[in-house]
Scaffold this motif. Structure first.
Motif, PDB file in Angstrom:
ATOM      1  N   VAL A 238      45.099  43.931  26.299  1.00  0.00           N
ATOM      2  CA  VAL A 238      45.152  43.814  24.838  1.00  0.00           C
ATOM      3  C   VAL A 238      46.022  42.609  24.459  1.00  0.00           C
ATOM      4  CG1 VAL A 238      45.804  44.961  22.686  1.00  0.00           C
ATOM      5  CG2 VAL A 238      44.872  46.318  24.586  1.00  0.00           C
ATOM      6  N   ILE A 239      45.437  41.677  23.709  1.00  0.00           N
ATOM      7  CA  ILE A 239      46.132  40.451  23.298  1.00  0.00           C
ATOM      8  C   ILE A 239      46.245  40.465  21.771  1.00  0.00           C
ATOM      9  CG2 ILE A 239      46.080  37.918  23.355  1.00  0.00           C
ATOM     10  CD1 ILE A 239      45.940  38.826  26.150  1.00  0.00           C
ATOM     11  N   THR A 240      47.445  40.376  21.258  1.00  0.00           N
ATOM     12  CA  THR A 240      47.613  40.415  19.805  1.00  0.00           C
ATOM     13  C   THR A 240      47.270  39.047  19.193  1.00  0.00           C
ATOM     14  OG1 THR A 240      49.923  39.710  19.911  1.00  0.00           O
ATOM     15  CG2 THR A 240      49.493  42.079  20.053  1.00  0.00           C
ATOM     16  N   ALA A 241      47.072  39.052  17.864  1.00  0.00           N
ATOM     17  CA  ALA A 241      46.830  37.790  17.154  1.00  0.00           C
ATOM     18  C   ALA A 241      48.045  36.873  17.296  1.00  0.00           C
ATOM     19  CB  ALA A 241      46.532  38.078  15.687  1.00  0.00           C
ATOM     20  N   ASP A 242      49.247  37.464  17.255  1.00  0.00           N
ATOM     21  CA  ASP A 242      50.457  36.646  17.416  1.00  0.00           C
ATOM     22  C   ASP A 242      50.460  35.931  18.759  1.00  0.00           C
ATOM     23  OD1 ASP A 242      51.388  37.344  14.957  1.00  0.00           O
ATOM     24  OD2 ASP A 242      52.782  38.896  15.679  1.00  0.00           O
ATOM     25  N   GLU A 243      50.031  36.622  19.812  1.00  0.00           N
ATOM     26  CA  GLU A 243      49.995  35.988  21.140  1.00  0.00           C
ATOM     27  C   GLU A 243      49.018  34.815  21.192  1.00  0.00           C
ATOM     28  OE1 GLU A 243      49.795  40.010  23.315  1.00  0.00           O
ATOM     29  OE2 GLU A 243      50.217  38.562  24.916  1.00  0.00           O
ATOM     30  N   VAL A 244      47.904  34.942  20.465  1.00  0.00           N
ATOM     31  CA  VAL A 244      46.942  33.830  20.425  1.00  0.00           C
ATOM     32  C   VAL A 244      47.598  32.612  19.789  1.00  0.00           C
ATOM     33  CG1 VAL A 244      44.696  33.032  19.580  1.00  0.00           C
ATOM     34  CG2 VAL A 244      44.976  35.406  20.318  1.00  0.00           C
ATOM     35  N   HIS A 245      48.335  32.845  18.684  1.00  0.00           N
ATOM     36  CA  HIS A 245      49.016  31.737  18.007  1.00  0.00           C
ATOM     37  C   HIS A 245      50.100  31.139  18.906  1.00  0.00           C
ATOM     38  CE1 HIS A 245      47.120  31.861  14.078  1.00  0.00           C
ATOM     39  NE2 HIS A 245      47.215  33.175  14.086  1.00  0.00           N
ATOM     40  N   GLU A 246      50.826  32.011  19.608  1.00  0.00           N
ATOM     41  CA  GLU A 246      51.962  31.528  20.411  1.00  0.00           C
ATOM     42  C   GLU A 246      51.512  30.814  21.677  1.00  0.00           C
ATOM     43  OE1 GLU A 246      54.086  35.175  20.952  1.00  0.00           O
ATOM     44  OE2 GLU A 246      54.580  35.278  18.814  1.00  0.00           O
ATOM     45  N   LYS A 247      50.495  31.366  22.360  1.00  0.00           N
ATOM     46  CA  LYS A 247      50.131  30.837  23.684  1.00  0.00           C
ATOM     47  C   LYS A 247      48.975  29.840  23.636  1.00  0.00           C
ATOM     48  CE  LYS A 247      51.798  34.962  26.029  1.00  0.00           C
ATOM     49  NZ  LYS A 247      51.440  36.271  26.582  1.00  0.00           N
ATOM     50  N   GLY A 248      48.193  29.886  22.582  1.00  0.00           N
ATOM     51  CA  GLY A 248      47.073  28.945  22.470  1.00  0.00           C
ATOM     52  C   GLY A 248      45.799  29.505  23.083  1.00  0.00           C
ATOM     53  N   CYS A 249      44.670  29.025  22.585  1.00  0.00           N
ATOM     54  CA  CYS A 249      43.370  29.581  22.987  1.00  0.00           C
ATOM     55  C   CYS A 249      43.002  29.240  24.423  1.00  0.00           C
ATOM     56  CB  CYS A 249      42.277  29.098  22.041  1.00  0.00           C
ATOM     57  SG  CYS A 249      42.445  29.810  20.407  1.00  0.00           S
ATOM     58  N   ASP A 250      43.372  28.065  24.908  1.00  0.00           N
ATOM     59  CA  ASP A 250      43.016  27.718  26.290  1.00  0.00           C
ATOM     60  C   ASP A 250      43.662  28.699  27.263  1.00  0.00           C
ATOM     61  OD1 ASP A 250      41.473  25.636  25.501  1.00  0.00           O
ATOM     62  OD2 ASP A 250      43.008  24.089  25.853  1.00  0.00           O
ATOM     63  N   TYR A 251      44.924  29.014  27.002  1.00  0.00           N
ATOM     64  CA  TYR A 251      45.632  29.973  27.858  1.00  0.00           C
ATOM     65  C   TYR A 251      44.926  31.336  27.812  1.00  0.00           C
ATOM     66  CZ  TYR A 251      49.400  32.986  29.579  1.00  0.00           C
ATOM     67  OH  TYR A 251      50.132  33.899  30.283  1.00  0.00           O
ATOM     68  N   ILE A 252      44.564  31.768  26.606  1.00  0.00           N
ATOM     69  CA  ILE A 252      43.920  33.081  26.452  1.00  0.00           C
ATOM     70  C   ILE A 252      42.545  33.074  27.130  1.00  0.00           C
ATOM     71  CG2 ILE A 252      43.078  34.800  24.777  1.00  0.00           C
ATOM     72  CD1 ILE A 252      46.147  34.462  24.755  1.00  0.00           C
ATOM     73  N   SER A 253      41.812  31.966  27.003  1.00  0.00           N
ATOM     74  CA  SER A 253      40.486  31.895  27.644  1.00  0.00           C
ATOM     75  C   SER A 253      40.604  31.948  29.165  1.00  0.00           C
ATOM     76  CB  SER A 253      39.742  30.626  27.213  1.00  0.00           C
ATOM     77  OG  SER A 253      39.361  30.745  25.857  1.00  0.00           O
ATOM     78  N   ASP A 254      41.645  31.319  29.710  1.00  0.00           N
ATOM     79  CA  ASP A 254      41.881  31.423  31.161  1.00  0.00           C
ATOM     80  C   ASP A 254      42.098  32.882  31.545  1.00  0.00           C
ATOM     81  OD1 ASP A 254      41.654  28.747  31.502  1.00  0.00           O
ATOM     82  OD2 ASP A 254      43.807  28.333  31.611  1.00  0.00           O
ATOM     83  N   GLN A 255      42.879  33.567  30.705  1.00  0.00           N
ATOM     84  CA  GLN A 255      43.157  34.989  30.962  1.00  0.00           C
ATOM     85  C   GLN A 255      41.847  35.799  30.898  1.00  0.00           C
ATOM     86  OE1 GLN A 255      46.419  36.220  28.506  1.00  0.00           O
ATOM     87  NE2 GLN A 255      46.677  38.160  29.588  1.00  0.00           N
ATOM     88  N   CYS A 256      40.978  35.457  29.961  1.00  0.00           N
ATOM     89  CA  CYS A 256      39.673  36.145  29.836  1.00  0.00           C
ATOM     90  C   CYS A 256      38.885  36.014  31.126  1.00  0.00           C
ATOM     91  CB  CYS A 256      38.829  35.526  28.723  1.00  0.00           C
ATOM     92  SG  CYS A 256      39.402  35.920  27.103  1.00  0.00           S
ATOM     93  N   ARG A 257      38.793  34.812  31.642  1.00  0.00           N
ATOM     94  CA  ARG A 257      38.011  34.586  32.862  1.00  0.00           C
ATOM     95  C   ARG A 257      38.608  35.360  34.035  1.00  0.00           C
ATOM     96  NH1 ARG A 257      36.999  29.663  30.229  1.00  0.00           N
ATOM     97  NH2 ARG A 257      39.009  28.806  30.822  1.00  0.00           N
ATOM     98  N   GLU A 258      39.949  35.415  34.061  1.00  0.00           N
ATOM     99  CA  GLU A 258      40.624  36.128  35.141  1.00  0.00           C
ATOM    100  C   GLU A 258      40.325  37.633  35.060  1.00  0.00           C
ATOM    101  OE1 GLU A 258      45.234  36.433  36.097  1.00  0.00           O
ATOM    102  OE2 GLU A 258      44.566  34.393  35.719  1.00  0.00           O
ATOM    103  N   VAL A 259      40.393  38.188  33.852  1.00  0.00           N
ATOM    104  CA  VAL A 259      40.177  39.630  33.674  1.00  0.00           C
ATOM    105  C   VAL A 259      38.699  39.981  33.870  1.00  0.00           C
ATOM    106  CG1 VAL A 259      40.200  41.494  31.952  1.00  0.00           C
ATOM    107  CG2 VAL A 259      42.160  39.946  32.147  1.00  0.00           C
ATOM    108  N   ILE A 260      37.810  39.190  33.279  1.00  0.00           N
ATOM    109  CA  ILE A 260      36.388  39.556  33.234  1.00  0.00           C
ATOM    110  C   ILE A 260      35.667  39.195  34.535  1.00  0.00           C
ATOM    111  CG2 ILE A 260      34.202  39.082  32.036  1.00  0.00           C
ATOM    112  CD1 ILE A 260      35.956  38.706  29.470  1.00  0.00           C
ATOM    113  N   GLY A 261      36.036  38.074  35.127  1.00  0.00           N
ATOM    114  CA  GLY A 261      35.414  37.674  36.389  1.00  0.00           C
ATOM    115  C   GLY A 261      33.992  37.181  36.211  1.00  0.00           C
ATOM    116  N   SER A 262      33.254  37.140  37.327  1.00  0.00           N
ATOM    117  CA  SER A 262      31.931  36.513  37.285  1.00  0.00           C
ATOM    118  C   SER A 262      30.789  37.533  37.235  1.00  0.00           C
ATOM    119  CB  SER A 262      31.760  35.602  38.512  1.00  0.00           C
ATOM    120  OG  SER A 262      31.954  36.368  39.689  1.00  0.00           O
ATOM    121  N   ASP A 263      31.126  38.821  37.264  1.00  0.00           N
ATOM    122  CA  ASP A 263      30.065  39.818  37.135  1.00  0.00           C
ATOM    123  C   ASP A 263      29.598  39.890  35.679  1.00  0.00           C
ATOM    124  OD1 ASP A 263      30.127  40.401  39.812  1.00  0.00           O
ATOM    125  OD2 ASP A 263      31.536  42.068  39.599  1.00  0.00           O
TER     126      ASP A 263
END
Ligand code: MN
Length: 355
Positions: A238-263
C-alpha cells in the motif's frame, strides 16, 4: 519594424502544408493501415457512432481484434451517490478530443493494433450481483479466451470484480494488480451483501482472482483507512498519495515492477486517485491526491508489465457540470489504451512513427 523581405516570406511559406496531406507517405501509410480496421477521422456525431476515440464499433469478439474497449454503465454498487453509470457515455463523447497520436510515446494505438469498441455490456436484469458476476464476467471471459486485451470503462468499481472474474476464468490464473486509487476498496461487505464498490479487491483476493503478494495500491489517503486493514493483513503493498509526492513516480513504478513481476497482471485506475481540486466529478472525491501528470506517469510505468487488461472507473458525470472531469478521464483512458496497444503491438510489424 522592418518589412519582411520576399525571400524571408518565401522561406516561411515553404512550411505551409495541408494538415492531412495524403500524398505525404508518412501520413498516407498510417491511413492505409488504419482505415481497413474502420478507423475514421469523422467527428460528426450526427453521422457516426461516437466510439471511444472514434474506434470502430464491433460486437463480435474474435481473434481479429487485439484490444477490445467495453463500457460498463453500472452504479448499483456505489456506496455513495449514483451517476457513474453515465461514465462510458461521457468518456466516449469527451474522447473525440484525443487520439489518434499519443504525443508522449510518439505512437498511434490504432496503427500498432486492431482496436475496437464493443459498446456497453448488456444487462440481463436489474440485480447488481447478476450484472457483475454474470453479465460483465461473460463478456470479459470471451475477450480473454480470444487472447485479446480488454479496456473497461466504468461505471463504479464493482465493475472491476466482474472483469477480473471473467479474465481469471479465461486464463485460469490469478493476476498481479496495479491499482491506482484514493481508496484500497478492501472493506468487508456490508450487511451481508456479496459485493459493493468498497469491497472489490477483498472479494477478488478471497475468490482467487488476484494474488495479494503481487498487488500494489497507490494514491491511498482519506478518513476510511480503518476499513482497509485487510490489505495489510494479506500482504498487499500500500503506497499513500504522500509517498508518491515524496518519492516520485519513477521510484514508485520501479516498486510496481518489483511487486508485480512478469506474470499476468491487471491495471485498475479509480479516477478519484486524482486530487479533488481537479476531480470532483466522482462519487468519492478526496483532497490531497495525485496530479494528472503523476497518474499519467504511473500509467506509463506499466508499459513493461504483462497486462491482460485495464480499466478506468468512478467518473460520475452527474457531478461534472462543466465536463472537465470527463475530459481528463478520457485523456487518461487514452493513455491506458496506448499502454495496452504498446504491449500487444510489441511484435507487430508496423513501426512507431516520429509524429
Ligand atoms: Mn476510490
Amino acid at each position: 519594424m522592418a518589412k519582411m523581405t520576399p525571400e524571408k516570406l518565401a522561406a516561411l511559406q515553404q512550411h505551409d502544408k495541408p494538415a492531412f496531406d495524403f500524398n505525404n507517405p508518412e501520413i498516407s501509410a498510417f491511413f492505409e493501415r488504419a482505415l481497413p480496421h474502420g478507423y475514421t477521422l469523422e467527428t460528426n456525431g450526427f453521422a457516426a457512432l461516437p466510439g471511444f476515440f472514434q474506434a470502430p464499433h464491433r460486437r463480435d469478439i474474435d481473434g481479429n481484434a487485439d484490444v477490445v474497449m467495453v463500457g460498463c454503465p453500472l452504479d448499483l454498487g456505489a456506496i455513495g451517490l449514483a451517476g457513474a453509470r453515465h461514465g462510458p457515455e461521457a468518456i466516449r463523447a469527451a474522447s473525440r478530443h484525443f487520439g489518434p497520436i499519443n504525443d508522449a510515446f510518439g505512437s498511434i494505438p490504432f496503427e500498432q493494433c486492431s482496436v475496437i469498441d464493443y459498446g456497453d455490456v448488456e444487462w440481463s436484469c436489474t440485480d447488481l450481483t447478476t450484472r457483475v458476476t454474470n453479465d460483465i464476467a461473460q463478456v470479459f471471459e470471451a475477450i480473454g479466451r480470444q487472447g485479446c486485451l480488454s479496456l473497461s470503462c466504468g461505471g463504479e468499481h464493482t465493475t472491476t470484480y466482474g472483469v477480473l472474474k471473467g479474465l481469471a476464468t479465461a486464463y485460469d490464473d490469478a493476476f498481479g494488480l496495479l491499482h491506482i486509487d484514493a481508496h484500497c476498496d478492501t472493506m468487508s461487505t456490508w450487511g451481508g451483501d456479496e459485493i459493493n464498490d468498497g469491497s472489490v479487491f477483498r472479494r477478488a483476493v478471497l475468490d482467487g482472482f488476484i494474488d495479494p503478494q503481487r498487488c500494489i495500491q497507490i494514491g491511498i489517503r482519506g478518513r476510511a483507512g480503518f476499513l482497509w486493514e485487510f490489505s495489510h493483513d494479506v500482504g498487499i503493498t500500500v503506497i499513500t498519495a504522500d509517498e508518491v509526492h515524496e518519492k516520485g513516480c519513477d521510484y514508485i513504478s520501479d516498486q510496481c515492477r518489483e511487486v508485480i513481476g512478469s506474470d499476468r497482471s491487471y491495471l485498475s485506475l479509480d479516477i478519484d486517485s486524482l486530487d479533488s481540486s481537479v476531480m470532483m466529478g466522482t462519487t468519492g472525491p478526496e483532497p490531497f491526491g495525485l496530479t494528472a501528470r503523476q497518474v499519467r506517469q504511473l500509467i506509463h510505468g506499466a508499459r513493461g508489465l504483462n497486462l491482460v487488461g485495464a480499466d478506468l472507473v468512478e467518473l460520475n458525470p452527474n457531478r461534472d457540470p462543466s465536463g472537465s472531469c470527463a475530459h481528463l478521464a478520457a485523456a487518461l483512458f487514452f493513455e491506458l489504451l496506448s499502454v495496452l496497444t504498446d504491449i500487444k503491438g510489441a511484435d507487430a510489424t508496423s513501426g512507431v512513427t516520429n509524429w
